[in-house]
Design an enzyme around this catalytic site. Structure first.
Site, PDB file in Angstrom:
ATOM      1  N   THR A 197     -34.257 -41.328 -28.817  1.00 11.69           N
ATOM      2  CA  THR A 197     -32.884 -41.819 -28.990  1.00 11.69           C
ATOM      3  C   THR A 197     -31.937 -40.689 -29.401  1.00 11.69           C
ATOM      4  O   THR A 197     -30.834 -40.559 -28.865  1.00 11.69           O
ATOM      5  CB  THR A 197     -32.866 -42.908 -30.091  1.00 11.69           C
ATOM      6  OG1 THR A 197     -33.861 -43.878 -29.788  1.00 11.69           O
ATOM      7  CG2 THR A 197     -31.498 -43.571 -30.185  1.00 11.69           C
ATOM      8  N   GLU A 252     -32.533 -57.983 -19.570  1.00 12.49           N
ATOM      9  CA  GLU A 252     -31.414 -57.066 -19.318  1.00 12.49           C
ATOM     10  C   GLU A 252     -31.056 -57.009 -17.832  1.00 12.49           C
ATOM     11  O   GLU A 252     -29.872 -56.940 -17.474  1.00 12.49           O
ATOM     12  CB  GLU A 252     -31.769 -55.681 -19.858  1.00 12.49           C
ATOM     13  CG  GLU A 252     -31.851 -55.681 -21.384  1.00 12.49           C
ATOM     14  CD  GLU A 252     -32.468 -54.428 -21.976  1.00 12.49           C
ATOM     15  OE1 GLU A 252     -32.592 -54.369 -23.216  1.00 12.49           O
ATOM     16  OE2 GLU A 252     -32.837 -53.499 -21.220  1.00 12.49           O
ATOM     17  N   TYR A 292     -26.303 -55.637 -26.871  1.00  7.52           N
ATOM     18  CA  TYR A 292     -26.974 -54.976 -27.998  1.00  7.52           C
ATOM     19  C   TYR A 292     -27.064 -55.882 -29.226  1.00  7.52           C
ATOM     20  O   TYR A 292     -27.149 -55.395 -30.350  1.00  7.52           O
ATOM     21  CB  TYR A 292     -26.254 -53.663 -28.349  1.00  7.52           C
ATOM     22  CG  TYR A 292     -26.619 -52.511 -27.432  1.00  7.52           C
ATOM     23  CD1 TYR A 292     -27.909 -51.972 -27.429  1.00  7.52           C
ATOM     24  CD2 TYR A 292     -25.690 -51.954 -26.569  1.00  7.52           C
ATOM     25  CE1 TYR A 292     -28.251 -50.908 -26.596  1.00  7.52           C
ATOM     26  CE2 TYR A 292     -26.026 -50.881 -25.727  1.00  7.52           C
ATOM     27  CZ  TYR A 292     -27.308 -50.367 -25.756  1.00  7.52           C
ATOM     28  OH  TYR A 292     -27.657 -49.309 -24.934  1.00  7.52           O
ATOM     29  N   LYS A 326     -24.865 -44.316 -19.354  1.00 13.98           N
ATOM     30  CA  LYS A 326     -23.857 -44.705 -20.343  1.00 13.98           C
ATOM     31  C   LYS A 326     -22.521 -43.977 -20.116  1.00 13.98           C
ATOM     32  O   LYS A 326     -22.471 -42.990 -19.365  1.00 13.98           O
ATOM     33  CB  LYS A 326     -24.406 -44.414 -21.740  1.00 13.98           C
ATOM     34  CG  LYS A 326     -25.635 -45.273 -22.087  1.00 13.98           C
ATOM     35  CD  LYS A 326     -26.077 -45.051 -23.535  1.00 13.98           C
ATOM     36  CE  LYS A 326     -27.262 -45.927 -23.878  1.00 13.98           C
ATOM     37  NZ  LYS A 326     -27.659 -45.811 -25.303  1.00 13.98           N
ATOM     38  N   ASN A 346     -25.817 -41.086 -25.843  1.00 14.31           N
ATOM     39  CA  ASN A 346     -27.095 -40.467 -25.462  1.00 14.31           C
ATOM     40  C   ASN A 346     -27.468 -40.696 -23.995  1.00 14.31           C
ATOM     41  O   ASN A 346     -28.641 -40.785 -23.648  1.00 14.31           O
ATOM     42  CB  ASN A 346     -28.211 -40.885 -26.421  1.00 14.31           C
ATOM     43  CG  ASN A 346     -28.432 -42.379 -26.455  1.00 14.31           C
ATOM     44  OD1 ASN A 346     -27.770 -43.115 -25.742  1.00 14.31           O
ATOM     45  ND2 ASN A 346     -29.370 -42.824 -27.270  1.00 14.31           N
ATOM     46  N   HIS A 382     -29.710 -45.649 -21.111  1.00 12.63           N
ATOM     47  CA  HIS A 382     -30.455 -46.716 -21.777  1.00 12.63           C
ATOM     48  C   HIS A 382     -31.754 -46.934 -21.017  1.00 12.63           C
ATOM     49  O   HIS A 382     -31.782 -46.814 -19.792  1.00 12.63           O
ATOM     50  CB  HIS A 382     -29.642 -48.017 -21.756  1.00 12.63           C
ATOM     51  CG  HIS A 382     -30.466 -49.235 -22.060  1.00 12.63           C
ATOM     52  ND1 HIS A 382     -30.800 -49.592 -23.334  1.00 12.63           N
ATOM     53  CD2 HIS A 382     -31.047 -50.148 -21.237  1.00 12.63           C
ATOM     54  CE1 HIS A 382     -31.559 -50.691 -23.289  1.00 12.63           C
ATOM     55  NE2 HIS A 382     -31.708 -51.044 -22.026  1.00 12.63           N
TER      56      HIS A 382
HETATM   57  P1  ATP Z   1     -31.339 -47.758 -25.774  1.00  6.82           P
HETATM   58  O1  ATP Z   1     -31.656 -49.165 -26.258  1.00  6.82           O
HETATM   59  O2  ATP Z   1     -29.872 -47.543 -25.477  1.00  6.82           O
HETATM   60  O3  ATP Z   1     -32.218 -47.346 -24.631  1.00  6.82           O
HETATM   61  P2  ATP Z   1     -33.006 -46.693 -27.821  1.00  6.82           P
HETATM   62  O4  ATP Z   1     -33.915 -47.823 -27.489  1.00  6.82           O
HETATM   63  O5  ATP Z   1     -33.558 -45.308 -27.713  1.00  6.82           O
HETATM   64  O6  ATP Z   1     -31.702 -46.733 -26.938  1.00  6.82           O
HETATM   65  P3  ATP Z   1     -32.026 -48.217 -30.048  1.00  6.82           P
HETATM   66  O7  ATP Z   1     -32.636 -48.129 -31.395  1.00  6.82           O
HETATM   67  O8  ATP Z   1     -32.319 -49.406 -29.197  1.00  6.82           O
HETATM   68  O9  ATP Z   1     -32.407 -46.862 -29.274  1.00  6.82           O
HETATM   69  O10 ATP Z   1     -30.458 -48.055 -30.228  1.00  6.82           O
HETATM   70  C1  ATP Z   1     -29.559 -48.493 -29.219  1.00  6.82           C
HETATM   71  C2  ATP Z   1     -28.457 -47.478 -29.079  1.00  6.82           C
HETATM   72  O11 ATP Z   1     -27.669 -47.498 -30.280  1.00  6.82           O
HETATM   73  C3  ATP Z   1     -28.903 -46.025 -28.959  1.00  6.82           C
HETATM   74  O12 ATP Z   1     -29.283 -45.650 -27.665  1.00  6.82           O
HETATM   75  C4  ATP Z   1     -27.664 -45.284 -29.409  1.00  6.82           C
HETATM   76  O13 ATP Z   1     -26.669 -45.274 -28.371  1.00  6.82           O
HETATM   77  C5  ATP Z   1     -27.186 -46.180 -30.557  1.00  6.82           C
HETATM   78  N1  ATP Z   1     -27.743 -45.745 -31.844  1.00  6.82           N
HETATM   79  C6  ATP Z   1     -29.029 -45.901 -32.275  1.00  6.82           C
HETATM   80  N2  ATP Z   1     -29.207 -45.393 -33.511  1.00  6.82           N
HETATM   81  C7  ATP Z   1     -27.986 -44.906 -33.877  1.00  6.82           C
HETATM   82  C8  ATP Z   1     -27.486 -44.253 -35.038  1.00  6.82           C
HETATM   83  N3  ATP Z   1     -28.280 -44.001 -36.082  1.00  6.82           N
HETATM   84  N4  ATP Z   1     -26.177 -43.894 -35.058  1.00  6.82           N
HETATM   85  C9  ATP Z   1     -25.354 -44.157 -34.010  1.00  6.82           C
HETATM   86  N5  ATP Z   1     -25.770 -44.768 -32.883  1.00  6.82           N
HETATM   87  C10 ATP Z   1     -27.057 -45.135 -32.799  1.00  6.82           C
HETATM   88 MG    MG Z   2     -33.250 -49.826 -27.393  1.00  4.83          MG
END
Ligand code: ATP
Ligand code: MG
Length: 140
Positions: free
Chosen positions: A93, A128, A51, A11, A114, A117
């Protein structure tokens, strides 16, 4: 049967910090083979599409801004049990909850920024990967 491919992005925060090489090293050392990879930058609209599942969430607008704020690396990775093993390698996450030694624990700056992805299912890994790479770019 679990698929042997997953999809990842390094990212904008990790790319900007110059951590792409270190993260790719951890990915390879964990046994993942890179079968497609490119550096690119999403528009806000494309980030919104990627997303889309989160469009009702309160963090969606910020997430789209952040994900389009700078270059990223997109890659398709291959390994047995790829989706699950990669989620374990990247950690939770929220880096505050991520296990020691995981990519997010080491490199993530916040729950939003973070570092990486990782696809959450075989189905999404395929969707994806197709989002970023045409069939002509996936020759391995
Ligand atoms: P990713 O899909 O990016 O691998 P993930 O599966 O661990 O991450 P998701 O729940 O799919 O988490 O959320 C997608 C992305 O949205 C997260 O990686 C983070 O960048 C952002 N995100 C998730 N929760 C929050 C939150 N509470 N506040 C701000 N950003 C968030
Ligand atoms: Mg995710």
């Amino acid at each position: 049967m679990a698929s042997n491919r997953t999809f990842t992005m390094i990212k904008p925060d990790a790319f900007e910090a110059g951590n792409s090489g270190a993260i790719l090293k951890m990915i390879e050392e964990a046994g993942f083979k890179i079968v497609a990879m490119k550096a690119t930058q999403l528009t806000q609209e494309m980030a919104g599409k990627f997303y889309e599942v989160h469009k009702e969430r309160p963090f969606y607008a910020d997430l789209c801004k952040y994900m389009s704020s700078g270059p990223i690396i997109a890659a398709i990775l291959e390994k047995d049990n790829a989706v699950e093993d990669f989620r374990a390698l990247i950690g939770a996450t929220n880096p505050a909850n991520a296990a020691e030694g995981t990519i997010r624990k080491i490199f993530a700056k916040s729950i939003e920024a973070n570092a990486v992805h990782g696809s959450d299912s075989d189905e999404n890994a395929a969707i994806e990967g197709n989002f970023y790479f045409s069939q002509f770019e996936r020759v391995i």
